[in-house]
Design a protein around this motif. Structure first.
Motif, PDB file in Angstrom:
ATOM      1  N   ARG A 149      21.310  67.492  18.942  1.00 12.68           N
ATOM      2  CA  ARG A 149      20.359  66.769  18.908  1.00 12.68           C
ATOM      3  C   ARG A 149      19.735  66.583  19.903  1.00 12.68           C
ATOM      4  O   ARG A 149      19.865  66.146  20.979  1.00 12.68           O
ATOM      5  CB  ARG A 149      20.378  65.918  17.437  1.00 12.68           C
ATOM      6  N   ARG A 150      17.992  65.844  19.382  1.00 17.01           N
ATOM      7  CA  ARG A 150      17.143  65.873  20.742  1.00 17.01           C
ATOM      8  C   ARG A 150      17.546  64.545  21.488  1.00 17.01           C
ATOM      9  O   ARG A 150      17.636  63.736  20.194  1.00 17.01           O
ATOM     10  CB  ARG A 150      15.725  65.832  20.195  1.00 17.01           C
ATOM     11  N   ARG A 151      17.950  64.143  22.396  1.00 16.67           N
ATOM     12  CA  ARG A 151      17.807  62.620  22.680  1.00 16.67           C
ATOM     13  C   ARG A 151      16.471  61.957  22.071  1.00 16.67           C
ATOM     14  O   ARG A 151      15.441  62.295  23.330  1.00 16.67           O
ATOM     15  CB  ARG A 151      18.659  61.775  23.952  1.00 16.67           C
ATOM     16  N   GLY A 152      16.454  60.491  22.056  1.00 17.23           N
ATOM     17  CA  GLY A 152      15.417  59.929  22.159  1.00 17.23           C
ATOM     18  C   GLY A 152      14.959  58.889  20.608  1.00 17.23           C
ATOM     19  O   GLY A 152      16.398  59.140  19.812  1.00 17.23           O
ATOM     20  N   ALA A 153      14.168  58.402  20.460  1.00 15.69           N
ATOM     21  CA  ALA A 153      13.997  57.816  19.000  1.00 15.69           C
ATOM     22  C   ALA A 153      14.349  58.870  18.366  1.00 15.69           C
ATOM     23  O   ALA A 153      13.864  59.437  17.911  1.00 15.69           O
ATOM     24  CB  ALA A 153      13.126  56.617  19.281  1.00 15.69           C
ATOM     25  N   PRO A 154      15.173  58.459  17.346  1.00 18.46           N
ATOM     26  CA  PRO A 154      14.589  59.328  16.091  1.00 18.46           C
ATOM     27  C   PRO A 154      14.421  58.698  14.427  1.00 18.46           C
ATOM     28  O   PRO A 154      13.730  57.365  15.121  1.00 18.46           O
ATOM     29  CB  PRO A 154      16.789  59.263  16.101  1.00 18.46           C
ATOM     30  N   GLU A 169      26.638  57.756  20.771  1.00 18.60           N
ATOM     31  CA  GLU A 169      26.521  57.102  22.662  1.00 18.60           C
ATOM     32  C   GLU A 169      24.380  56.550  22.021  1.00 18.60           C
ATOM     33  O   GLU A 169      24.228  56.351  22.873  1.00 18.60           O
ATOM     34  CB  GLU A 169      26.161  58.860  23.204  1.00 18.60           C
ATOM     35  N   ASP A 170      23.973  57.409  20.849  1.00 17.53           N
ATOM     36  CA  ASP A 170      22.133  57.030  21.288  1.00 17.53           C
ATOM     37  C   ASP A 170      22.213  56.117  20.455  1.00 17.53           C
ATOM     38  O   ASP A 170      21.577  55.777  20.048  1.00 17.53           O
ATOM     39  CB  ASP A 170      21.986  58.571  20.405  1.00 17.53           C
ATOM     40  N   VAL A 171      23.098  54.953  20.026  1.00 21.71           N
ATOM     41  CA  VAL A 171      22.747  53.882  19.117  1.00 21.71           C
ATOM     42  C   VAL A 171      22.837  53.026  20.117  1.00 21.71           C
ATOM     43  O   VAL A 171      24.322  52.183  20.953  1.00 21.71           O
ATOM     44  CB  VAL A 171      23.459  54.104  18.051  1.00 21.71           C
ATOM     45  N   ALA A 172      22.482  51.701  20.490  1.00 22.77           N
ATOM     46  CA  ALA A 172      22.486  50.281  20.868  1.00 22.77           C
ATOM     47  C   ALA A 172      22.414  49.542  19.319  1.00 22.77           C
ATOM     48  O   ALA A 172      21.347  48.895  18.500  1.00 22.77           O
ATOM     49  CB  ALA A 172      21.198  49.332  21.851  1.00 22.77           C
ATOM     50  N   TRP A 173      23.768  48.877  19.189  1.00 21.69           N
ATOM     51  CA  TRP A 173      24.191  48.364  17.952  1.00 21.69           C
ATOM     52  C   TRP A 173      24.656  46.702  18.380  1.00 21.69           C
ATOM     53  O   TRP A 173      25.103  46.058  19.564  1.00 21.69           O
ATOM     54  CB  TRP A 173      25.568  48.313  16.712  1.00 21.69           C
ATOM     55  N   VAL A 174      23.703  45.084  17.982  1.00 23.80           N
ATOM     56  CA  VAL A 174      24.150  44.072  17.824  1.00 23.80           C
ATOM     57  C   VAL A 174      24.523  43.854  16.467  1.00 23.80           C
ATOM     58  O   VAL A 174      23.500  43.649  15.582  1.00 23.80           O
ATOM     59  CB  VAL A 174      23.128  43.527  18.447  1.00 23.80           C
ATOM     60  N   LEU A 229      30.377  47.734  28.504  1.00 22.89           N
ATOM     61  CA  LEU A 229      31.740  48.514  27.190  1.00 22.89           C
ATOM     62  C   LEU A 229      32.171  49.392  27.638  1.00 22.89           C
ATOM     63  O   LEU A 229      31.505  50.103  26.585  1.00 22.89           O
ATOM     64  CB  LEU A 229      31.099  47.996  25.952  1.00 22.89           C
ATOM     65  N   GLY A 230      32.585  50.086  28.454  1.00 19.63           N
ATOM     66  CA  GLY A 230      32.420  51.916  28.523  1.00 19.63           C
ATOM     67  C   GLY A 230      31.760  52.159  29.548  1.00 19.63           C
ATOM     68  O   GLY A 230      32.237  53.802  29.585  1.00 19.63           O
ATOM     69  N   LEU A 231      30.570  51.806  29.689  1.00 17.34           N
ATOM     70  CA  LEU A 231      29.334  53.161  29.992  1.00 17.34           C
ATOM     71  C   LEU A 231      29.402  52.223  31.862  1.00 17.34           C
ATOM     72  O   LEU A 231      29.398  51.452  32.612  1.00 17.34           O
ATOM     73  CB  LEU A 231      28.325  51.942  29.567  1.00 17.34           C
ATOM     74  N   PRO A 232      29.817  53.376  32.112  1.00 19.49           N
ATOM     75  CA  PRO A 232      29.998  53.519  34.156  1.00 19.49           C
ATOM     76  C   PRO A 232      28.993  53.594  34.415  1.00 19.49           C
ATOM     77  O   PRO A 232      29.078  52.830  35.492  1.00 19.49           O
ATOM     78  CB  PRO A 232      30.927  55.222  34.186  1.00 19.49           C
ATOM     79  N   LEU A 242      21.427  46.110  25.512  1.00 19.19           N
ATOM     80  CA  LEU A 242      19.446  46.901  26.621  1.00 19.19           C
ATOM     81  C   LEU A 242      20.450  47.686  27.268  1.00 19.19           C
ATOM     82  O   LEU A 242      19.775  48.506  28.646  1.00 19.19           O
ATOM     83  CB  LEU A 242      19.458  44.981  27.658  1.00 19.19           C
ATOM     84  N   ALA A 243      22.016  47.579  27.771  1.00 21.45           N
ATOM     85  CA  ALA A 243      22.454  48.083  29.382  1.00 21.45           C
ATOM     86  C   ALA A 243      22.413  49.814  28.460  1.00 21.45           C
ATOM     87  O   ALA A 243      22.607  51.117  29.666  1.00 21.45           O
ATOM     88  CB  ALA A 243      24.084  47.987  29.296  1.00 21.45           C
ATOM     89  N   ARG A 244      22.175  49.905  27.406  1.00 21.37           N
ATOM     90  CA  ARG A 244      22.142  51.724  27.031  1.00 21.37           C
ATOM     91  C   ARG A 244      21.018  51.975  27.053  1.00 21.37           C
ATOM     92  O   ARG A 244      19.862  52.068  25.995  1.00 21.37           O
ATOM     93  CB  ARG A 244      22.829  51.531  25.839  1.00 21.37           C
ATOM     94  N   THR A 245      20.328  52.233  28.017  1.00 21.01           N
ATOM     95  CA  THR A 245      19.498  52.507  28.099  1.00 21.01           C
ATOM     96  C   THR A 245      18.851  53.681  27.580  1.00 21.01           C
ATOM     97  O   THR A 245      17.373  53.805  27.448  1.00 21.01           O
ATOM     98  CB  THR A 245      18.850  52.021  29.569  1.00 21.01           C
ATOM     99  N   SER A 246      19.748  54.754  27.697  1.00 17.79           N
ATOM    100  CA  SER A 246      19.205  55.962  27.131  1.00 17.79           C
ATOM    101  C   SER A 246      19.656  56.317  25.636  1.00 17.79           C
ATOM    102  O   SER A 246      19.536  56.816  24.832  1.00 17.79           O
ATOM    103  CB  SER A 246      20.271  56.925  27.119  1.00 17.79           C
ATOM    104  N   ALA A 247      19.815  54.465  24.701  1.00 17.76           N
ATOM    105  CA  ALA A 247      19.965  54.875  23.588  1.00 17.76           C
ATOM    106  C   ALA A 247      18.657  54.637  22.195  1.00 17.76           C
ATOM    107  O   ALA A 247      17.950  54.241  22.500  1.00 17.76           O
ATOM    108  CB  ALA A 247      20.462  53.844  23.058  1.00 17.76           C
ATOM    109  N   GLY A 248      18.587  55.986  21.847  1.00 19.51           N
ATOM    110  CA  GLY A 248      17.035  55.952  21.215  1.00 19.51           C
ATOM    111  C   GLY A 248      17.154  54.727  19.430  1.00 19.51           C
ATOM    112  O   GLY A 248      15.609  54.794  18.938  1.00 19.51           O
TER     113      GLY A 248
END
Length: 503
Positions: A284-289, A364-369, A386-389, A435-441
């Motif tokens: 699927r396309r990356r970005g805001a779903p 990978e496309d989710v930022a969860w708190v 958290l494992g994100l190089p 915030l570190a997961r800048t690619s998460a939509g």
């Protein structure tokens, strides 16, 4: 393979009996007798090796199945994965192979007895079923299922107590829960002793029935031998073969009680609901779903948590989910994460069913708190990344107002994270991860400002504002400040969506 070994065992038993009858009547040691003895020893070893390998493969498969279980009772699953799976060993390596032999060998012995002496064969045919009948009658008194049920309850309750030990100490309920655990352990011990008593009684009954049955054959054989109606070789052959007919059934009956707990655990593991592995579809396309929930319902052991929830979240929008505790807000986030599959209904991500997406690619496309982010052993930097190089740790920490914390630590971001981290700092570490997961939509926040003071809440809200632009967000919130970040507000009550209110 076990059936083939059982047939070969039956053949070796017959061959050994023929050789012993010849030897005891003065015929001397024959080659078939030596071959039969060696074959029985080799087959016994082969049974052990094959059943051991089979048990290893079954235990591995059971553990994988239980780890994919949809059950939310972590303590029960932990008991099943450890004690329960190990308990199946006595069933798989002891009782199951004995059961195969107990079917094949007595049948072969009876056929041979019919060719040697009809009367003795009929006596064996009549008395042989007494062993399984008495074994069933006595075995019904064994409470292996109750014993296993008590053990799983004990394991689940103990894990819950350990998890909530801090809260129990705060409210002075630790001693009461310790008494409950002792009571449950005592009940399990009592059930175990009752099962052992029945097992010893069963062994006594089986031995008595088998001994009397053999005597019913041996005594007439002796009289007939004295009267000359039967030759010595035939008499010895019958006397050697008769115990062999009862021996496998006695062995299976004796091993059944040792395997009863494992059999109960095996049935429970096989009946556990399992989350089926999901296959990936085209990327699927990356970005805001965009998210659409269609009549989504979730139940935990028959208790509904969500009931036919219909909800549409356009791409890039922000909604706040409000409602009292227990209304299903955290369950809604768990469904969106893919951690909890809907009991009915479906979740569409950009028009694609969430269950058809590869879990790793989706997360990978989710930022969860979560409400209380988990801290792992390691440095502050590793807890943020958290494992994100590719994570920009200083940027994420600065955006989450954690740079002052890092500056005050002796080794900066490389300082190991310990229990000294406050609740507010823990929340900001969770936000820094997001915030570190800048690619998460997609951003999912589960009451990130709960239990925080006003000053810390302002810092968390400021970090949250930096996190949301350009992303789809679902915010579970209690406080008005968090609700103000949303475009829309929906209310959950009793697992159902109430009419929307203005943000």
């Amino acid at each position: 393979m076990l059936s083939l070994l059982g047939v070969l065992t039956a053949f070796s038993v017959l061959l050994q009996a023929e050789g012993l009858a010849t030897l005891l009547t003065g015929g001397g040691v024959s080659l078939p007798l030596l071959v039969a003895i060696a074959a029985r020893a080799g087959l016994s070893w082969g049974h052990g090796v094959l059943s051991g390998r089979f048990a290893v493969s079954v235990r591995d498969a059971l553990r994988q199945r239980l780890l994919r279980s949809a059950s939310d009772r972590a303590g029960v699953v932990a008991t099943q994965v450890t004690r329960g799976v190990d308990a199946t060993d006595s069933y798989l390596t002891g009782y199951l192979p004995s059961l195969v032999v107990s079917v094949v060998v007595p049948a072969a012995v009876i056929v041979r007895l019919f060719t040697a002496d009809l009367v003795s064969a009929l006596v064996v045919v009549v008395t042989l079923p007494l062993i399984p009948v008495f074994a069933v009658l006595v075995g019904k008194q064994a409470k292996a299922s109750v014993q296993w049920e008590l053990l799983t309850k004990l394991g689940g309750h103990f894990l819950d107590v350990v998890r909530g030990l801090g809260t129990l100490k705060v409210f002075g309920r630790a001693a009461a829960q310790a008494a409950t655990v002792r009571s449950m352990a005592s009940a399990h011990a009592d059930a175990t002793m009752k099962t052992l008593r029945v097992a010893f009684l069963s062994a006594l009954v089986l031995e008595l029935v088998a001994t009397l049955s053999v005597a019913l054959v041996a005594v007439p054989i002796g009289f007939r031998l004295l009267s000359g109606d039967l030759d010595a070789r035939s008499a010895l052959l019958i006397l050697v073969l008769t115990p062999e007919a009862y021996l496998p059934l006695r062995a299976a009956g004796a091993k059944f009680h040792a395997a009863a707990e494992g059999l109960t655990a095996l049935r429970e593991a096989l009946s556990a609901p399992v989350v089926s592995p999901r296959s990936a579809v085209s990327a699927r396309r990356r970005g805001a779903p965009s998210l659409v929930l269609e009549r989504v319902s979730v139940s935990y052991e028959g208790v509904p948590a969500l009931s036919e929830v219909d909800l549409a979240v356009p791409a890039g929008s922000r909604i706040a989910v409000v409602g009292p505790s227990g209304s299903g807000k955290s369950t809604l986030l768990a469904v969106l994460l893919g951690f909890v599959p809907p009991s009915s209904g479906r979740v569409l991500v950009d028009g694609v069913d969430l269950r058809s997406l590869a879990p790793a690619a989706w997360l990978e496309d989710v930022a969860w708190v979560p409400q209380r982010p988990t801290l792992f052993r390691g440095s502050l930097a590793s807890n943020i990344a958290l494992g994100l190089p590719s994570a920009d740790v200083p940027f994420a920490a600065r955006a989450a107002a954690l740079d002052s914390l890092a500056a005050g630590l002796p080794q900066g971001f490389e300082t190991p994270v310990g229990e000294v981290v406050s609740a507010g700092q823990r929340q900001r570490i969770g936000l820094a991860r997001a915030l570190a997961r800048t690619s998460a939509g997609l951003v999912l926040l589960d009451e990130p400002t709960a239990r925080l003071d006003s000053r810390t809440e302002d810092a968390v809200l400021s970090a949250t504002r930096r996190l949301l632009p350009g992303r789809t967000a679902v915010l579970v919130a209690h406080r008005p400040a968090m609700v103000s970040l949303a475009d829309r507000v929906i209310e959950l009550r009793g697992g159902r969506v109430r009419p929307e209110v203005a943000a």
